[in-house]
Write an enzyme that holds these catalytic residues in place. Structure first.
Site, PDB file in Angstrom:
ATOM      1  N   LYS A   1      81.629  27.847  66.853  1.00 20.03           N
ATOM      2  CA  LYS A   1      80.454  28.562  67.377  1.00 20.03           C
ATOM      3  C   LYS A   1      80.760  29.137  68.749  1.00 20.03           C
ATOM      4  CE  LYS A   1      77.203  25.754  64.767  1.00 20.03           C
ATOM      5  NZ  LYS A   1      76.329  24.577  64.745  1.00 20.03           N
TER       6      LYS A   1
ATOM      7  N   GLN B   1      73.768  19.794  67.893  1.00 17.99           N
ATOM      8  CA  GLN B   1      74.621  19.719  66.701  1.00 17.99           C
ATOM      9  C   GLN B   1      74.245  18.481  65.879  1.00 17.99           C
ATOM     10  OE1 GLN B   1      76.914  22.099  65.753  1.00 17.99           O
ATOM     11  NE2 GLN B   1      77.125  20.911  63.877  1.00 17.99           N
TER      12      GLN B   1
ATOM     13  N   ASP C   1      68.248  27.371  66.434  1.00 20.11           N
ATOM     14  CA  ASP C   1      68.570  26.832  65.115  1.00 20.11           C
ATOM     15  C   ASP C   1      67.329  26.845  64.214  1.00 20.11           C
ATOM     16  OD1 ASP C   1      71.179  26.241  64.466  1.00 20.11           O
ATOM     17  OD2 ASP C   1      71.184  24.256  65.410  1.00 20.11           O
TER      18      ASP C   1
END
Ligand code: NAP
Length: 300
Positions: free
Chosen positions: A52, A96, A119
């Site tokens: 990422k 994450q 997200d």
């Protein structure tokens, strides 16, 4: 006839190039910045975060990775998120997953301010998605799957779709997104009794169950569109949730693993970060009263 392969690798490269072009219009001291919180030593998570960060740099998005030991307490992590929420230089925040079991994921994800939740995992953004609201930041994997489906040129409206897997981060938002696009959706899971029958009736199959090659070619309707989200290892090789080699002889379109959904997920995360950045810029302009952002919503 063999299926047309939907190359997420190629499609995501086009998205990233377009995004980089948009970001180049901004002065270098005012670039989007993504903060990534990584807790613990999960090797796969470390690789995802590294990818990422690299992809962000390539399009001109700053990426600050904050690493913490798996023993970090919940309150300490919530404080980190509060600081990032209040930091005007940070436009997007992701945590994450998976988090260590000692931490309450829902509580942690809910703490990210909705406008920085790139997200799209917070209850607020999933709520907006269920309302089909344009302000929803939509979770990157389902959003990427949708873009892959649209890339085929098929009309989604009226199609029957099955999503195999009901996780909060992939299956459920995927089902909601397809519903919002007027598909008739069945959401299958490990307790679904007649999966082959359900799959055989679907025009669109999204496999997101994390079971190597579970979805068999003979289950598929002729000419189905198959998108494989799964990432599994079998005999030392990466594979999806669909038995790709056989399924490509039955489907009209199919995504490979690797090179399908994975690269789109990263591209969509970057798009969400840029969208969050743009909205925050607009809001700031209005707060200062100069009303020049031209967003058309908050500015006349
Ligand atoms: P997850 O949280 O483990 O959820 C798996 C889901 O699949 C659950 O809803 C489970 O049902 C269902 N399931 C398991 N076995 C099944 C079976 N035999 N038949 C039908 N349904 C079954 O996984 P996830 O996070 O959603 O991820 C799914 C897969 O996608 C994994 O392989 C993951 O690595 C991959 N993934 C890829 C990307 C990407 O960018 N390519 C992104 C995210 C995830 P229950 O709810 O009943 O347990």
């Amino acid at each position: 006839m063999s299926a047309q392969i939907i190359s997420g690798k190629e499609i995501s490269a086009i998205y990233r190039e377009k995004l980089a072009e948009k970001i180049r219009q901004y002065p270098s001291e005012n670039m989007p910045v993504l903060a990534v919180i990584l807790v613990g030593d999960d090797e796969a998570s470390k690789i995802y975060v590294r990818n990422k960060k690299k992809a962000a740099a390539e399009v001109g998005i700053g990426c600050e990775v904050m690493e913490f030991s798996s023993t970090i307490g919940e309150n300490a992590l919530l404080e980190v998120i509060d600081e990032l929420n209040d930091n005007p230089h940070i436009n997007g925040i992701i945590v994450q997953l998976p988090l260590p079991k000692t931490l309450n994921s829902l509580k942690i994800l809910s703490r990210i301010r909705p406008e920085k939740d790139v997200d799209g995992f917070s209850p607020y953004n999933t709520g907006l998605l269920s309302y089909n609201h344009p302000d929803a930041l939509i979770s990157a994997t389902p959003k990427g799957v949708l873009e892959l489906l649209l890339s085929t040129g098929i009309e989604l409206e009226g199609k029957s779709a099955v999503v195999v897997g009901r996780s909060n981060i992939v299956g459920k938002p995927m089902a909601m997104l397809l519903t919002n696009h007027n598909c008739t959706v069945t959401l299958a899971h490990s307790k679904t009794g007649n999966l082959p029958d359900i799959v055989s009736q679907a025009d669109i199959v999204v496999a997101a169950c994390g079971r190597a090659k579970l979805i068999k070619a003979e289950w598929l309707k002729d000419g189905a569109v198959v998108v494989d989200v799964g990432i599994n290892r079998m005999d030392g090789k990466l594979c999806g949730d669909v038995d790709f080699e056989a399924a490509k002889e039955k489907a009209a379109f199919i995504t490979p693993v690797p090179g399908g959904v994975g690269p789109m997920t990263v591209a969509m995360l970057l798009e969400n970060t840029f969208a969050a950045f743009c909205r925050q810029q607009s809001a700031q302009a209005c707060d200062y009263g100069n009303h020049q952002c031209g967003c058309g919503k908050c500015c006349p």
